[in-house]
Design an enzyme around this catalytic site. Structure first.
Site, PDB file in Angstrom:
ATOM      1  N   ASN A 116       1.281  -1.096  12.478  1.00  6.13           N
ATOM      2  CA  ASN A 116       0.993  -0.391  13.729  1.00  6.13           C
ATOM      3  C   ASN A 116       0.343  -1.310  14.759  1.00  6.13           C
ATOM      4  OD1 ASN A 116       2.045   2.152  13.137  1.00  6.13           O
ATOM      5  ND2 ASN A 116       0.186   2.789  12.069  1.00  6.13           N
TER       6      ASN A 116
ATOM      7  N   HIS B 275       5.683   8.149  20.055  1.00  7.53           N
ATOM      8  CA  HIS B 275       5.937   9.101  18.961  1.00  7.53           C
ATOM      9  C   HIS B 275       4.626   9.671  18.433  1.00  7.53           C
ATOM     10  CE1 HIS B 275       6.019   9.821  14.586  1.00  7.53           C
ATOM     11  NE2 HIS B 275       7.254  10.249  14.731  1.00  7.53           N
ATOM     12  N   ASN B 276       3.639   8.818  18.204  1.00  8.91           N
ATOM     13  CA  ASN B 276       2.371   9.279  17.661  1.00  8.91           C
ATOM     14  C   ASN B 276       1.579  10.096  18.668  1.00  8.91           C
ATOM     15  OD1 ASN B 276       3.122   7.843  15.409  1.00  8.91           O
ATOM     16  ND2 ASN B 276       1.123   6.920  15.101  1.00  8.91           N
TER      17      ASN B 276
ATOM     18  N   TYR C 158       0.263  13.861  18.062  1.00 10.86           N
ATOM     19  CA  TYR C 158      -1.097  14.346  18.316  1.00 10.86           C
ATOM     20  C   TYR C 158      -1.045  15.697  19.026  1.00 10.86           C
ATOM     21  CZ  TYR C 158      -3.955  10.189  17.210  1.00 10.86           C
ATOM     22  OH  TYR C 158      -4.627   9.180  16.586  1.00 10.86           O
TER      23      TYR C 158
ATOM     24  N   GLY D   5       0.824  -1.203   0.000  1.00  2.00           N
ATOM     25  CA  GLY D   5       0.000   0.000   0.000  1.00  2.00           C
ATOM     26  C   GLY D   5       0.855   1.249   0.000  1.00  2.00           C
ATOM     27  N   ARG D   6       0.311   2.333   0.563  1.00  2.00           N
ATOM     28  CA  ARG D   6       1.019   3.613   0.531  1.00  2.00           C
ATOM     29  C   ARG D   6       2.371   3.536   1.229  1.00  2.00           C
ATOM     30  NH1 ARG D   6      -3.427   7.580   2.928  1.00  2.00           N
ATOM     31  NH2 ARG D   6      -3.720   5.731   4.209  1.00  2.00           N
ATOM     32  N   MET D   7       2.458   2.811   2.334  1.00  2.00           N
ATOM     33  CA  MET D   7       3.717   2.701   3.051  1.00  2.00           C
ATOM     34  C   MET D   7       4.574   1.570   2.483  1.00  2.00           C
ATOM     35  SD  MET D   7       4.074   5.010   5.489  1.00  2.00           S
ATOM     36  CE  MET D   7       5.046   4.360   6.850  1.00  2.00           C
ATOM     37  N   GLY D   8       4.025   0.372   2.428  1.00  2.00           N
ATOM     38  CA  GLY D   8       4.801  -0.772   1.971  1.00  2.00           C
ATOM     39  C   GLY D   8       5.314  -0.624   0.554  1.00  2.00           C
TER      40      GLY D   8
ATOM     41  N   LYS E   7       6.998   3.829  18.898  1.00  2.00           N
ATOM     42  CA  LYS E   7       6.192   4.465  17.855  1.00  2.00           C
ATOM     43  C   LYS E   7       4.865   4.959  18.420  1.00  2.00           C
ATOM     44  CE  LYS E   7       4.928   5.611  13.634  1.00  2.00           C
ATOM     45  NZ  LYS E   7       3.552   5.323  13.419  1.00  2.00           N
TER      46      LYS E   7
END
Length: 297
Positions: A87, A168-169, A173, A9-12, A165
């Site tokens: 995630n 991090h997120n 936020y 997808g967009r990341m992979g 992570k």
């Protein structure tokens, strides 16, 4: 090195591109037949890789990740390595590692940050696992990370990458919420004529200069007041996990919590709550708020 990438997808897909551009051989698989996959099944992916194999799982957390790791457990061999770059919640990683270890398969969890820009800029990578397995795949990680001395860390044992992570997120936020609150305050003030231009000026020399501000400038180029952007923000779940973990550890996280509540409210979850508040104010204090008055706001 050679690597199998599950999830394009967009990341992979962008990560596979960066790895190929860095000279690595990537065998890609995705459930979507219209993706730029190289093989059409997990079995074919494993067969195309030379032992000891390295397989990177980049699919949504939850059931897709569970099913993929369960399948890999039966297909891979002792000495192979599975990296979960999705995630997944950090508490799930030890179970995954233990299940794979029954077959002698090694496991790393990897928090990945960089979004759709990572193919060009590189990705910040936070790993959980043992040093030996980390070093075994380090050439791949060095290609994925940005140039320079930063962007890659072995955060701790299994689960440490996804825990890092998650934090991090949560910080992300809070930062976005703070920028939004500052922008909104300037938008309603007679003293600032162009809030977007003010925030753009902070990109150089300011203590709040950041890539997020660069992205804000991109977003406001054609829409300085963001009038065409819907006031709705979804949440991926990681800030919620961070708050839960912080509560267990006795750490106050009011900024992250406020940012999470704001996102949840934006999806309409607070409407019924506020109707109750408005109705009760009218009952005990005669504070009547009419729908047509709200429209004027």
């Amino acid at each position: 090195m050679q690597i199998g990438m599950i999830g394009l997808g967009r990341m992979g897909g962008n990560m596979a591109k960066r790895l190929r551009d860095g000279g690595h051989e990537v065998v890609g698989f995705d459930m979507n037949p219209e993706s730029e996959r190289d093989v059409d099944s997990l079995e074919a992916l494993v067969e195309a890789l030379s032992a000891p194999r390295v397989v990177w799982v980049m699919v949504p957390s939850g059931k897709p990740t569970e099913e993929t790791i369960d399948s890999l457990k039966t297909l891979l061999e002792p000495g192979d390595i599975v990296i979960d770059g999705g995630n997944a919640k950090y508490t799930e990683d030890r179970a995954h590692a233990a299940a794979l270890a029954e077959r002698g398969i090694r496991f790393l969890d990897c928090g990945v940050s960089g979004g759709v820009w990572g193919a060009d800029r590189g990705y910040a990578l936070m790993l959980g696992g043992d040093r030996e397995t980390f070093d075994a795949v380090r050439p791949l990680l060095e290609t994925l990370k940005p140039e320079g001395d930063h962007g890659l860390v072995l955060a701790g044992p299994v689960g440490g990458g996804h825990f890092a992570k998650m934090v991090h997120n949560g910080i992300e936020y809070g930062m976005m919420q703070a920028f939004g609150e500052g922008f909104a305050t300037m938008m309603r003030s007679e003293y600032v004529e162009n809030p977007a231009a003010v925030m753009d000026s902070w990109r150089e020399g300011s203590v709040v200069a950041s890539w997020l501000l660069d992205l804000f400038d991109n977003a406001t180029q054609d829409d300085p007041e963001l009038k065409n952007t819907p006031a709705v923000a979804n949440e991926s779940g990681e800030a919620k996990w961070m708050i839960e973990a912080a509560l267990e550890l006795g750490v106050p996280t009011p900024t992250t919590a406020a940012a999470l509540w704001q996102r949840q409210s934006s999806r309409g979850g607070a409407d019924d709550i506020l109707r109750v508040v408005t109705a009760l104010r009218a009952q005990f204090g005669g504070h009547v708020t009419k729908v047509d008055e709200i429209a004027k706001w």
